[in-house]
Write a protein that holds these residues in place. Structure first.
Motif, short mmCIF file in Angstrom:
data_model
loop_
_atom_site.label_atom_id
_atom_site.label_comp_id
_atom_site.label_asym_id
_atom_site.label_seq_id
_atom_site.Cartn_x
_atom_site.Cartn_y
_atom_site.Cartn_z
N VAL A 191 0.85 -1.19 0.00
CA VAL A 191 0.00 0.00 0.00
C VAL A 191 0.88 1.23 0.00
CG1 VAL A 191 -1.72 1.31 1.30
CG2 VAL A 191 -1.87 -1.18 1.21
N GLN A 192 0.58 2.16 -0.90
CA GLN A 192 1.36 3.40 -0.98
C GLN A 192 0.71 4.46 -0.11
OE1 GLN A 192 1.84 5.01 -4.92
NE2 GLN A 192 3.62 6.19 -4.35
N LYS A 193 1.42 4.89 0.90
CA LYS A 193 0.92 5.91 1.82
C LYS A 193 1.58 7.25 1.54
CE LYS A 193 -1.83 3.37 4.42
NZ LYS A 193 -3.29 3.61 4.46
N PHE A 194 0.79 8.31 1.60
CA PHE A 194 1.30 9.65 1.40
C PHE A 194 1.14 10.46 2.68
CE2 PHE A 194 0.05 8.44 -2.97
CZ PHE A 194 1.27 8.66 -3.61
N SER A 195 1.99 11.44 2.84
CA SER A 195 1.91 12.30 4.04
C SER A 195 0.97 13.47 3.84
CB SER A 195 3.31 12.83 4.39
OG SER A 195 3.88 13.52 3.27
N GLY A 196 0.70 13.84 2.59
CA GLY A 196 -0.14 14.99 2.31
C GLY A 196 -1.60 14.64 2.07
N LYS A 197 -2.45 15.66 2.09
CA LYS A 197 -3.88 15.48 1.84
C LYS A 197 -4.42 16.74 1.16
CE LYS A 197 -8.34 14.59 4.09
NZ LYS A 197 -9.05 14.36 5.37
N ILE A 198 -5.30 16.56 0.18
CA ILE A 198 -5.93 17.68 -0.50
C ILE A 198 -7.06 18.21 0.37
CG2 ILE A 198 -7.02 18.46 -2.63
CD1 ILE A 198 -4.13 17.33 -2.92
N CYS A 199 -7.10 19.52 0.56
CA CYS A 199 -8.15 20.09 1.41
C CYS A 199 -9.50 20.04 0.70
CB CYS A 199 -7.80 21.53 1.78
SG CYS A 199 -8.02 22.71 0.44
N GLU A 200 -10.55 20.15 1.46
CA GLU A 200 -11.90 20.17 0.91
C GLU A 200 -12.34 21.61 0.64
OE1 GLU A 200 -14.37 16.26 2.40
OE2 GLU A 200 -14.59 18.13 3.51
N VAL A 201 -13.00 21.80 -0.47
CA VAL A 201 -13.57 23.10 -0.81
C VAL A 201 -15.04 22.89 -1.15
CG1 VAL A 201 -13.54 25.05 -2.41
CG2 VAL A 201 -11.39 24.02 -1.65
N GLU A 202 -15.92 23.65 -0.50
CA GLU A 202 -17.35 23.51 -0.73
C GLU A 202 -17.87 24.63 -1.62
OE1 GLU A 202 -21.40 22.41 1.76
OE2 GLU A 202 -19.77 23.43 2.80
N ILE A 203 -18.70 24.27 -2.58
CA ILE A 203 -19.31 25.24 -3.50
C ILE A 203 -20.82 25.07 -3.46
CG2 ILE A 203 -19.40 26.06 -5.88
CD1 ILE A 203 -16.67 24.66 -6.30
N GLY A 204 -21.54 26.18 -3.45
CA GLY A 204 -22.98 26.13 -3.42
C GLY A 204 -23.52 26.13 -2.01
N THR A 205 -24.84 26.09 -1.90
CA THR A 205 -25.51 26.09 -0.60
C THR A 205 -26.63 25.06 -0.62
OG1 THR A 205 -27.07 27.81 -1.29
CG2 THR A 205 -25.04 28.54 -0.23
N GLY A 206 -27.09 24.71 0.57
CA GLY A 206 -28.23 23.79 0.65
C GLY A 206 -27.86 22.36 0.36
N GLU A 207 -28.89 21.58 0.05
CA GLU A 207 -28.68 20.13 -0.11
C GLU A 207 -27.90 19.75 -1.35
OE1 GLU A 207 -32.97 19.08 -2.28
OE2 GLU A 207 -32.71 18.69 -0.12
N LYS A 208 -27.80 20.65 -2.33
CA LYS A 208 -27.06 20.35 -3.55
C LYS A 208 -25.63 20.89 -3.54
CE LYS A 208 -30.66 19.40 -6.92
NZ LYS A 208 -31.06 19.59 -8.33
N ALA A 209 -25.21 21.48 -2.43
CA ALA A 209 -23.83 21.96 -2.32
C ALA A 209 -22.87 20.78 -2.56
CB ALA A 209 -23.59 22.57 -0.95
N ILE A 210 -21.74 21.06 -3.15
CA ILE A 210 -20.76 20.01 -3.46
C ILE A 210 -19.44 20.28 -2.75
CG2 ILE A 210 -21.78 19.43 -5.69
CD1 ILE A 210 -19.57 21.14 -7.02
N LYS A 211 -18.70 19.21 -2.49
CA LYS A 211 -17.37 19.32 -1.93
C LYS A 211 -16.36 18.71 -2.89
CE LYS A 211 -18.59 19.37 2.99
NZ LYS A 211 -18.43 18.69 4.30
N LEU A 212 -15.28 19.44 -3.11
CA LEU A 212 -14.19 18.97 -3.95
C LEU A 212 -13.00 18.61 -3.08
CD1 LEU A 212 -14.22 21.70 -6.78
CD2 LEU A 212 -15.56 19.60 -6.67
N GLY A 213 -12.22 17.63 -3.51
CA GLY A 213 -10.99 17.29 -2.80
C GLY A 213 -11.20 16.34 -1.65
N GLY A 214 -10.27 16.40 -0.69
CA GLY A 214 -10.34 15.55 0.49
C GLY A 214 -9.55 14.27 0.38
N GLU A 215 -8.91 14.03 -0.77
CA GLU A 215 -8.21 12.76 -0.96
C GLU A 215 -6.80 12.78 -0.39
OE1 GLU A 215 -7.55 14.90 -4.99
OE2 GLU A 215 -8.98 14.91 -3.34
N SER A 216 -6.32 11.59 -0.04
CA SER A 216 -4.94 11.45 0.44
C SER A 216 -4.19 10.39 -0.36
CB SER A 216 -4.94 11.07 1.93
OG SER A 216 -5.72 9.92 2.16
N VAL A 217 -4.74 10.03 -1.52
CA VAL A 217 -4.10 9.07 -2.44
C VAL A 217 -4.26 9.59 -3.86
CG1 VAL A 217 -4.46 7.07 -0.94
CG2 VAL A 217 -6.22 7.70 -2.62
N LEU A 218 -3.61 8.92 -4.80
CA LEU A 218 -3.73 9.30 -6.19
C LEU A 218 -5.15 9.00 -6.71
CD1 LEU A 218 -0.27 8.00 -7.49
CD2 LEU A 218 -0.95 10.38 -7.07
#
Length: 309
Positions: free
Chosen positions: A6-33
């Protein structure tokens, strides 16, 4: 017995939220390729958007024919796309503001953007003209008019980032796209400049550049790879932000998508260019893509779901 490494990384992509309400989306959050669920947390699934414009000049006939009943009204167009195709977000491209085109006023364009965002529940991305001076004024006004809607302003560059970041992210709490030209060092540089203004990574989405498949595309792919490896493997915090790639902006203007005399089935060629380009950038690190044709959206949705299954 075989034991998979298993390839482990020390970094992580931050989450960014766009929109409001129930259809708001989040981008990022991953710590792997991308799609490497066997290695760890893949974060939020890639988000797929569709674009519309307020100026039809130069748009391909296949798209205009598809939306002939609504394409002259951005509000009706946005509602049609939301209801029929349900993309994760909609991108409103304000081409009418271009000083080399109609040169519509920032007030008029902001009025259009406000009407669109108030007519839909889907998160909105607003794209400018590419003219840095006009975009600075445009996004400053749009940030004010769309206060409370948490939109993504695409994009800020070195020539105008101070105005766009100050108005968009700091004064009105929107998200901003930090644009660079297919180079990891330029991507780092614009992010550092925006960070130095006091805008955190949770309000930044990178646009590291795009080209259609076959048009310098290998540079786009290698840049995405390098950015992701630096962010995750080297824990480079200046690059630990989600990436959005405006695929449609590039693929629907190359000869394969617009040349009616050379090959048959112009529409299918445009879709093929869009799908090929989108699949590659998603597999290399993009967290969101902007598409134009419904068949492209359908195909890439299936591509993503099967890779994440």
């Amino acid at each position: 017995m075989f034991k998979k490494s298993v390839q482990k990384f020390s970094g992580k992509i931050c989450e960014v939220e766009i929109g409001t309400g129930e259809k708001a989306i989040k981008l990022g959050g991953e710590s792997v390729l991308p799609f490497y669920s066997f290695d760890g947390n893949t974060g939020n699934a890639p988000k797929l958007g569709m674009d519309i414009t307020d100026d039809l000049e130069g748009w391909p006939k296949a798209i205009l024919e598809l939306y002939k009943d609504v394409c002259n009204d951005p509000v009706a167009w946005a509602k049609c796309i939301e209801e029929k195709y349900a993309p994760d977000f909609i991108c409103l491209k304000l081409d009418s503001a271009d000083p080399n085109g109609k040169d519509n006023s920032v007030e008029e364009c902001a009025k259009t953007a406000k009407a669109v965002v108030e007519a839909i529940k889907t998160p909105l991305v607003v794209a400018g003209t590419g003219n840095h001076d006009k975009d600075a004024k445009l996004f400053e006004k749009i940030a004010q008019e769309l206060d409370g809607h948490n939109v993504l302003l695409l994009s800020a560059v070195e020539d105008n980032y101070k105005t766009i970041a100050a108005a968009g992210a700091m004064a009105y709490n929107h998200k901003i796209g930090a644009e660079s030209s297919v180079d990891i060092n330029l991507a780092k540089q614009i992010n550092i400049l925006v960070n130095q203004l006091g805008v955190g990574n949770e309000k930044i989405v990178d646009n590291v550049g795009c080209s259609a498949a076959g048009y310098g595309y290998e540079y786009v792919i290698s840049t995405l790879d390098r950015v992701r490896l630096a962010a995750l493997g080297q824990d480079d915090k200046t690059l630990q932000v989600p990436i959005i790639t405006p695929v449609a902006f590039e693929t629907w203007k190359v000869k394969e998508s617009v040349d009616e005399e050379t090959w048959d089935n112009l529409e299918e060629r445009g879709i093929s260019m869009e799908v090929s380009t989108a699949a590659g950038v998603l597999a290399s690190g993009s967290n969101a893509v902007i598409l134009r044709h419904p068949k492209s959206l359908e195909t890439i949705k299936k591509f993503v779901s099967e890779l994440l299954a």
